[in-house]
Design a protein around this motif. Structure first.
Motif, short mmCIF file in Angstrom:
data_model
loop_
_atom_site.label_atom_id
_atom_site.label_comp_id
_atom_site.label_asym_id
_atom_site.label_seq_id
_atom_site.Cartn_x
_atom_site.Cartn_y
_atom_site.Cartn_z
N SER A 217 0.84 -1.16 0.12
CA SER A 217 -0.01 0.03 0.09
C SER A 217 0.84 1.46 -0.11
CB SER A 217 -0.91 -0.07 1.19
OG SER A 217 -1.81 1.03 1.14
N ILE A 218 0.36 2.15 -0.76
CA ILE A 218 1.33 3.58 -0.88
C ILE A 218 0.54 4.77 -0.47
CG2 ILE A 218 2.40 4.88 -2.47
CD1 ILE A 218 2.58 2.62 -4.45
N ASN A 219 1.07 5.31 0.49
CA ASN A 219 0.57 6.66 1.07
C ASN A 219 0.18 7.42 -0.18
OD1 ASN A 219 0.10 8.83 2.73
ND2 ASN A 219 2.06 8.60 3.90
N HIS A 220 -0.99 8.06 0.06
CA HIS A 220 -1.41 9.01 -0.98
C HIS A 220 -1.25 10.43 -0.69
CE1 HIS A 220 -4.69 10.14 1.82
NE2 HIS A 220 -5.15 10.97 1.09
N ALA A 221 -0.56 10.77 0.53
CA ALA A 221 -0.30 12.32 0.83
C ALA A 221 1.14 12.46 0.57
CB ALA A 221 -0.84 12.19 2.37
N ASN A 222 1.59 13.47 1.24
CA ASN A 222 3.25 13.79 1.07
C ASN A 222 3.75 13.89 2.44
OD1 ASN A 222 2.01 16.43 1.94
ND2 ASN A 222 2.30 17.28 -0.12
N TYR A 223 3.23 13.26 3.44
CA TYR A 223 3.72 13.15 4.57
C TYR A 223 3.11 11.96 5.49
CZ TYR A 223 -1.25 14.73 5.47
OH TYR A 223 -2.59 14.65 5.52
N PRO A 224 3.48 11.31 6.30
CA PRO A 224 3.06 9.97 6.88
C PRO A 224 1.73 10.11 7.81
CG PRO A 224 4.93 10.64 8.35
CD PRO A 224 4.77 11.44 7.01
N PHE A 225 0.79 9.25 7.77
CA PHE A 225 -0.39 9.01 8.53
C PHE A 225 -0.16 9.06 9.85
CE2 PHE A 225 -2.90 9.45 4.64
CZ PHE A 225 -4.32 9.81 5.13
N TYR A 226 1.04 8.53 10.35
CA TYR A 226 1.40 8.41 11.56
C TYR A 226 1.27 9.62 12.52
CZ TYR A 226 4.82 9.35 15.43
OH TYR A 226 5.33 9.93 16.40
N ILE A 227 1.44 10.69 11.91
CA ILE A 227 1.24 12.02 12.74
C ILE A 227 -0.27 12.12 13.19
CG2 ILE A 227 2.89 13.38 11.19
CD1 ILE A 227 0.42 15.00 10.16
N TYR A 228 -1.39 11.26 12.59
CA TYR A 228 -2.60 11.50 13.20
C TYR A 228 -2.85 10.50 14.29
CZ TYR A 228 -3.87 14.13 8.90
OH TYR A 228 -3.67 14.94 7.73
N LYS A 229 -2.98 10.87 15.60
CA LYS A 229 -3.25 9.95 16.75
C LYS A 229 -4.60 9.78 16.87
CE LYS A 229 -1.76 9.42 21.26
NZ LYS A 229 -0.80 10.24 22.59
N GLU A 230 -5.38 9.17 15.71
CA GLU A 230 -6.88 8.92 15.60
C GLU A 230 -7.00 7.82 14.95
OE1 GLU A 230 -7.79 12.05 12.56
OE2 GLU A 230 -6.70 13.49 13.62
N ALA B 94 5.15 15.62 16.31
CA ALA B 94 4.93 16.19 14.97
C ALA B 94 4.25 17.83 15.21
CB ALA B 94 3.72 15.44 14.16
N LEU B 95 3.42 17.84 16.16
CA LEU B 95 2.91 19.30 16.58
C LEU B 95 3.99 20.13 16.92
CD1 LEU B 95 0.33 21.01 16.75
CD2 LEU B 95 0.02 19.98 19.00
N ASP B 96 5.02 19.40 17.75
CA ASP B 96 6.01 20.51 18.24
C ASP B 96 6.50 21.43 16.96
OD1 ASP B 96 5.40 20.15 20.94
OD2 ASP B 96 6.80 18.55 21.30
N LEU B 97 7.00 20.39 15.86
CA LEU B 97 7.52 20.91 14.87
C LEU B 97 6.77 21.74 14.13
CD1 LEU B 97 9.55 17.73 13.52
CD2 LEU B 97 10.60 19.68 14.97
N ILE B 98 5.63 21.53 14.03
CA ILE B 98 4.73 22.39 13.37
C ILE B 98 4.72 23.82 13.95
CG2 ILE B 98 2.27 22.87 12.63
CD1 ILE B 98 1.86 19.94 12.25
N LYS B 99 4.76 23.87 15.22
CA LYS B 99 4.63 25.10 15.88
C LYS B 99 5.95 25.94 15.86
CE LYS B 99 1.54 23.64 19.75
NZ LYS B 99 1.47 23.34 21.32
N LYS B 100 7.07 24.99 15.61
CA LYS B 100 8.50 25.99 15.39
C LYS B 100 8.30 26.46 13.85
CE LYS B 100 11.36 22.98 18.25
NZ LYS B 100 12.22 22.05 18.70
N ARG B 101 7.43 25.87 12.95
CA ARG B 101 7.45 26.35 11.63
C ARG B 101 6.39 27.37 11.18
NH1 ARG B 101 6.66 28.50 7.58
NH2 ARG B 101 6.60 27.65 5.23
N VAL B 102 5.23 27.46 11.82
CA VAL B 102 4.26 28.34 11.64
C VAL B 102 3.80 29.39 12.87
CG1 VAL B 102 3.07 26.47 10.36
CG2 VAL B 102 2.11 26.87 12.81
#
Length: 324
Positions: free
Chosen positions: A76-89, A257-265
């Motif tokens: 199976s190939i991920n359809h996005a450009n980032y891993p679904f791992y980041i979703y804790k869902e 993942a969220l910690d890195l996002i907060k450093k970016r945005v």
């Protein structure tokens, strides 16, 4: 084997207390399978099936039948450009189901952080996103100059009416409409790009923004505004343009993942119980006083891979087990 018995066991395991779950699930699945009778004749041995995202129920149905033969393999190939791992869902368990091997993006091997749930976890492989390779330049991010009247692009999430896609995915349309209305009236020189799968568009977008994908028009704007993590957001993160992110409670992200996002945005948490306009105006005042430097550490970890850049070569390695 009685599927009802299996469903009751699944309900108990997942602590599902809705008594109508089994009946509704059976009606949905039987209707779907009856429309796809060719699936039942899909038989093979010692073979490899390559599918896209497992969020697509067609892929899961075909893969489930294919994997009944133990000698088969499903990639199976991920359809996005980032891993679904980041979703804790729960969505993450579905994405990583019904496959023996899974191709994700980035340099970070997150497999040891995942806990086994209802489904067995596949073997993970990692590759660089071609789309992000074409966009990413460096970790350095441009600063926002609010006094030069920058051109903003607000990339919105869906209006879904009564359709639901799972927890953390959306909110009541009326609440989201009120938030968007306040946001668009607060910022000057702003355009909106509506979600392509909207059930209804409350705000009119320019014709160009309706026709083009985000990666085709991102160069036209100085600042991006998001309130939701998506493929478009990950694409924006890979640029050197500043991003304003209003967290309205959608998506439950892994902390690393969220910690890195907060450093970016430029990140602002929105309280849904308080006036949206006041909170958005306050965020602009903060930006005028504290336009601090941002850096992108997300893209190299979650979208780019220094070792694997050619997906055809990686698939060939997986199939023939070459140096894996």
């Amino acid at each position: 084997f009685d599927l009802n018995i299996l469903l009751k066991k699944i309900m108990k395991f997942l602590n599902i207390k809705n008594n109508n779950f089994s009946y509704n699930f059976m009606k949905f699945v039987m209707k779907y399978i009856s429309e796809k009778k060719n699936f039942q004749n899909f038989k093979a041995k010692n073979s490899v099936l390559i599918v896209g995202t497992n969020m697509n129920i067609n892929n899961r149905l075909v893969s489930a039948i294919f994997l009944q033969e133990k000698s088969n393999k499903v990639i199976s190939i991920n359809h996005a450009n980032y891993p679904f791992y980041i979703y804790k869902e729960p969505i993450r368990e579905i994405e990583y189901s019904f496959c023996t091997d899974y191709i994700s993006f980035g340099n970070y091997n997150f497999s040891k952080k995942l806990k086994k749930g209802v489904f067995n976890l596949p073997k993970f492989h990692f590759i660089s996103s071609p789309q992000i390779e074409n966009i990413y330049k460096s970790k350095k991010i441009d600063k926002i100059n609010l006094f030069k009247n920058p051109k903003y692009l607000y990339v919105s999430n869906q209006f879904n009416k009564n359709h639901r896609y799972g927890p953390f995915r959306d909110m009541d349309d009326k609440i989201y409409y009120n938030f968007q209305k306040k946001l668009l009236s607060t910022f000057n020189n702003i355009d909106i790009k509506n979600h392509p799968k909207n059930f209804i568009n409350y705000f009119k977008a320019k014709p160009l923004l309706r026709k083009k994908n985000f990666d085709q028009i991102l160069h036209l704007y100085d600042v991006y505004i998001f309130d939701y993590f998506s493929t478009a957001f990950s694409t924006a993160v890979a640029t050197n343009k500043p991003i304003i992110y209003f967290d309205i409670g959608l998506r439950n992200l892994e902390k690393d993942a969220l910690d890195l996002i907060k450093k970016r945005v430029y990140y602002f948490k929105i309280n849904l119980d308080k006036p949206f306009g006041d909170q958005i105006k306050k965020s602009l005042l903060i930006l005028k006083k504290n336009n601090y430097t941002k850096k992108n550490l997300f893209t190299q970890k979650y979208s780019l891979n220094n070792k694997n850049k050619n997906i055809n070569k990686l698939i060939d390695k997986i199939i023939w087990k070459k140096n894996l």
